[in-house]
Design an enzyme around this catalytic site. Structure first.
Site, PDB file in Angstrom:
ATOM      1  N   GLU A  80       0.849  -1.198   0.000  1.00  0.00           N
ATOM      2  CA  GLU A  80       0.000   0.000   0.000  1.00  0.00           C
ATOM      3  C   GLU A  80       0.885   1.248   0.000  1.00  0.00           C
ATOM      4  O   GLU A  80       1.932   1.253   0.655  1.00  0.00           O
ATOM      5  CB  GLU A  80      -0.861   0.006   1.272  1.00  0.00           C
ATOM      6  CG  GLU A  80      -1.794   1.190   1.376  1.00  0.00           C
ATOM      7  CD  GLU A  80      -2.495   1.272   2.735  1.00  0.00           C
ATOM      8  OE1 GLU A  80      -1.921   0.796   3.743  1.00  0.00           O
ATOM      9  OE2 GLU A  80      -3.597   1.827   2.786  1.00  0.00           O
ATOM     10  N   LYS A 179     -10.388   1.241  -1.054  1.00  0.00           N
ATOM     11  CA  LYS A 179     -10.305   0.952   0.386  1.00  0.00           C
ATOM     12  C   LYS A 179     -11.509   1.540   1.124  1.00  0.00           C
ATOM     13  O   LYS A 179     -11.837   2.714   0.964  1.00  0.00           O
ATOM     14  CB  LYS A 179      -9.013   1.542   0.944  1.00  0.00           C
ATOM     15  CG  LYS A 179      -8.748   1.223   2.406  1.00  0.00           C
ATOM     16  CD  LYS A 179      -7.405   1.816   2.812  1.00  0.00           C
ATOM     17  CE  LYS A 179      -7.038   1.516   4.246  1.00  0.00           C
ATOM     18  NZ  LYS A 179      -5.782   2.193   4.619  1.00  0.00           N
ATOM     19  N   CYS A 212      -4.858  -2.973   4.153  1.00  0.00           N
ATOM     20  CA  CYS A 212      -4.432  -2.505   5.477  1.00  0.00           C
ATOM     21  C   CYS A 212      -5.515  -2.554   6.555  1.00  0.00           C
ATOM     22  O   CYS A 212      -5.937  -3.637   6.953  1.00  0.00           O
ATOM     23  CB  CYS A 212      -3.831  -1.107   5.355  1.00  0.00           C
ATOM     24  SG  CYS A 212      -2.629  -0.747   6.657  1.00  0.00           S
TER      25      CYS A 212
END
Ligand SMILES: *[C@@H]1O[C@H](CO)[C@@H](O)[C@H](O)[C@H]1NC(C)=O
Ligand SMILES: *[C@@H]1O[C@H](CO)[C@@H](O)[C@H](O)[C@H]1NC(C)=O
Ligand SMILES: *[C@@H]1O[C@H](CO)[C@@H](O)[C@H](O)[C@H]1NC(C)=O
Ligand SMILES: *[C@@H]1O[C@H](CO)[C@@H](O)[C@H](O)[C@H]1NC(C)=O
Ligand SMILES: *[C@@H]1O[C@H](CO)[C@@H](O)[C@H](O)[C@H]1NC(C)=O
Ligand SMILES: *[C@@H]1O[C@H](CO)[C@@H](O)[C@H](O)[C@H]1NC(C)=O
Length: 470
Positions: A80, A179, A212
């Protein structure tokens, strides 16, 4: 992303939570890239400078991708924020963003670079995949213009997304994921209105992807595994190590074990690479681990009797109920809320200057974002003062002959963590029984920092829209 801070030696990532079958496997590579960061400025740089910086990072990634392909890897995961870093405002990241189309458009940027106007980053990533005949997983930024006909359109007239992309061996864009669970400092990005459960099929199994902080929540992470039944999860991350329960290697390996899925992840900060062979269809493997009833054992036994000497301690901001393990061996129970944790243990060498506790926590964790944890932990305290129990500790001297930890969890999502002195994993030295006991196997080779059952009660989390934290 999670900002970096007091990093422990960052870690390689190729977790074989599941042993690969001799046939029907594939070779996966991950590359942990030390991102070349742009100058920290509030002002947007000219687009040419932004592209130059991204090309510098992509030069490094290209070397890794070539090398992985030469060694026979079928897929490579990069981190990321791996192409431009994380130090941005909403305005200053703008020159780094490209409009990324929905993969349904069936586009190979490498062979058709001008179809949507210039998209140099997508073009280059696509060519790296195509030229080397390897799936490439990368994290870049998407921008989508909007206007007042959309009531939630941001004032600057665009959505900006933290985005994972996957290009197949032809260089075709096969996945785009925005995300959903942004970390609190990620104010440069918007999250999509609905969580996206992005999957794609390959000759070596079904893949899902998320980023994440997403790994701590139900959507889309658990949905991809439990409902959509992916074989392998791709996980670009920029993870901050947080002891005692959330260091990268510890939590990510525990999640893969608890979810019984392949997890391929690449973190930022440290240049390491790793390759591993994985089962393409782990659910079909004879070694696929059985489903675990995490409360079966703990609800079947009576509380272990013992001294009534619990005390409260904080792990970061969470108030745990602890009990000191006073003896070389023993059976203890500690309860908090609906959760009772049982421990049977035997230490091989207990010294006076090391204190261990059994701890329980059942409640909402987090300040801006509140989400429900249920935790049973056998944990080393940093000093002989009980008031320090729960604070981070990285080393230990006490080895355990055996331990068996269980809890009356109200969830089927429990992630088993075991961490040795020096913040090291303990592969092969523990097991989880079908009745929910986390147990050591045949003695442990190194002193123990913690053995923890990390449970998540997703249905008690605050709803997602409340997590906005600007
Ligand atoms: C990077 O990782 C390697 C291997 O795990 C480790 O030896 C090294 O200290 C790490 N470097 C940094 C800066 O964390
Ligand atoms: C891909 O190969 C072409 C032709 O060999 C070359 O021009 C191009 O620079 C290569 N691109 C990448 C990203 O490897
Ligand atoms: C797990 O075991 C408990 C206790 O026997 C039982 O009440 C519960 O239904 C079981 N859970 C599952 C998912 O089988
Ligand atoms: C243990 O102590 C707590 C208060 O510290 C008290 O509420 C509880 O009744 C005690 N239990 C027993 C069995 O003595
Ligand atoms: C602790 O529990 C185990 C069963 O889990 C039992 O075999 C053992 O006798 C107990 N030990 C003590 C000291 O109560
Ligand atoms: C306990 O055993 C470990 C491993 O053999 C050793 O490193 C450690 O020094 C021992 N601790 C004590 C207090 O003897």
């Amino acid at each position: 992303m999670l900002p970096s801070q007091a990093l422990l030696p960052a870690v390689v990532f190729a977790l074989t939570a599941l042993r690969a079958l001799a046939s029907d496997t594939f070779l996966a590579a991950v590359y942990e890239h030390a991102v070349i960061l742009p100058p920290a400025t509030q002002e947007p740089v000219p687009p040419r400078d932004a592209l130059a910086l991204m090309n510098k990072n992509m030069d490094v990634l290209e070397g890794a991708i070539k090398e992985a392909a030469q060694q026979g890897a079928h897929i490579i995961v990069t981190p990321e924020d791996g192409i431009y870093g994380w130090q941005f405002t909403r305005e200053s990241i703008y020159p780094y963003l490209e409009d990324i189309p929905d993969p349904v458009v069936n586009w190979i940027p490498c062979t058709d670079p001008s179809r949507f106007g210039p998209r140099p980053v997508q073009e280059r990533l696509s060519c790296m995949a195509r030229n080397n005949s390897i799936y490439v997983v990368a994290n870049i930024g998407d921008k989508k213009p909007c206007d007042s006909s959309d009531p939630s359109c941001p004032r600057d007239g665009r959505y900006q997304y933290n985005t994972d992309v996957v290009f197949d061996t032809q260089g075709k864009l096969v996945a785009r994921y925005h995300k959903y669970n942004l970390f609190r400092s990620e104010t440069q990005f918007d999250y999509p209105k609905e969580p996206e459960a992005v999957t794609f099929e390959t000759p070596f199994g079904k893949f899902g992807i998320f980023t994440c902080f997403d790994i701590l929540f139900y959507e889309p992470a658990v949905v991809l595994v439990s409902k959509m039944q992916v074989d392998t999860v791709l996980f670009p991350t920029a993870w901050m190590n947080v002891l005692p329960f959330l260091t990268a290697i510890e939590f990510h390996s525990a999640w893969a074990m608890g979810m019984r899925v392949n997890l391929l992840l690449a973190n930022t900060h440290n240049t390491t690479k790793a390759m591993t062979e994985l089962s393409a269809h782990p659910r079909l493997s004879p070694t696929y681990p059985p489903a675990i009833n995490w409360s079966l054992y703990a609800t079947s036994i009576k509380k272990f009797p013992g001294e009534n000497d619990t005390f409260s301690g904080t792990v970061r901001k969470d108030i745990f109920t602890f009990r000191e393990l006073r003896h070389k061996d023993g059976n203890y129970t500690v309860c908090q809320g609906d959760l009772c944790c049982h421990l049977v243990y035997q230490m091989s060498n207990k010294t006076r200057d090391e204190i261990y506790v059994l701890g329980a926590f059942d409640g909402l964790h987090g300040s801006l974002i509140k989400y429900h944890w249920q935790i049973c932990t056998l944990l080393k305290c940093p000093s002989t003062s009980l008031s320090t129990c729960g604070q981070p500790v990285e080393t230990a001297q006490t080895k355990f002959e055996m331990f068996s930890l269980s809890g009356t969890f109200g969830t089927s999502y429990v992630f088993p963590e075991v961490l040795y002195s020096g913040v090291q994993l303990a592969p092969g030295e523990f097991e989880v029984l079908r009745d929910g006991r986390l147990k050591s196997k045949n003695g442990m080779s190194k002193p123990l920092i913690t053995a923890t059952l990390f449970g998540r009660l997703y249905e008690k989390d605050q709803p997602h829209p409340l997590r906005i934290s600007l």
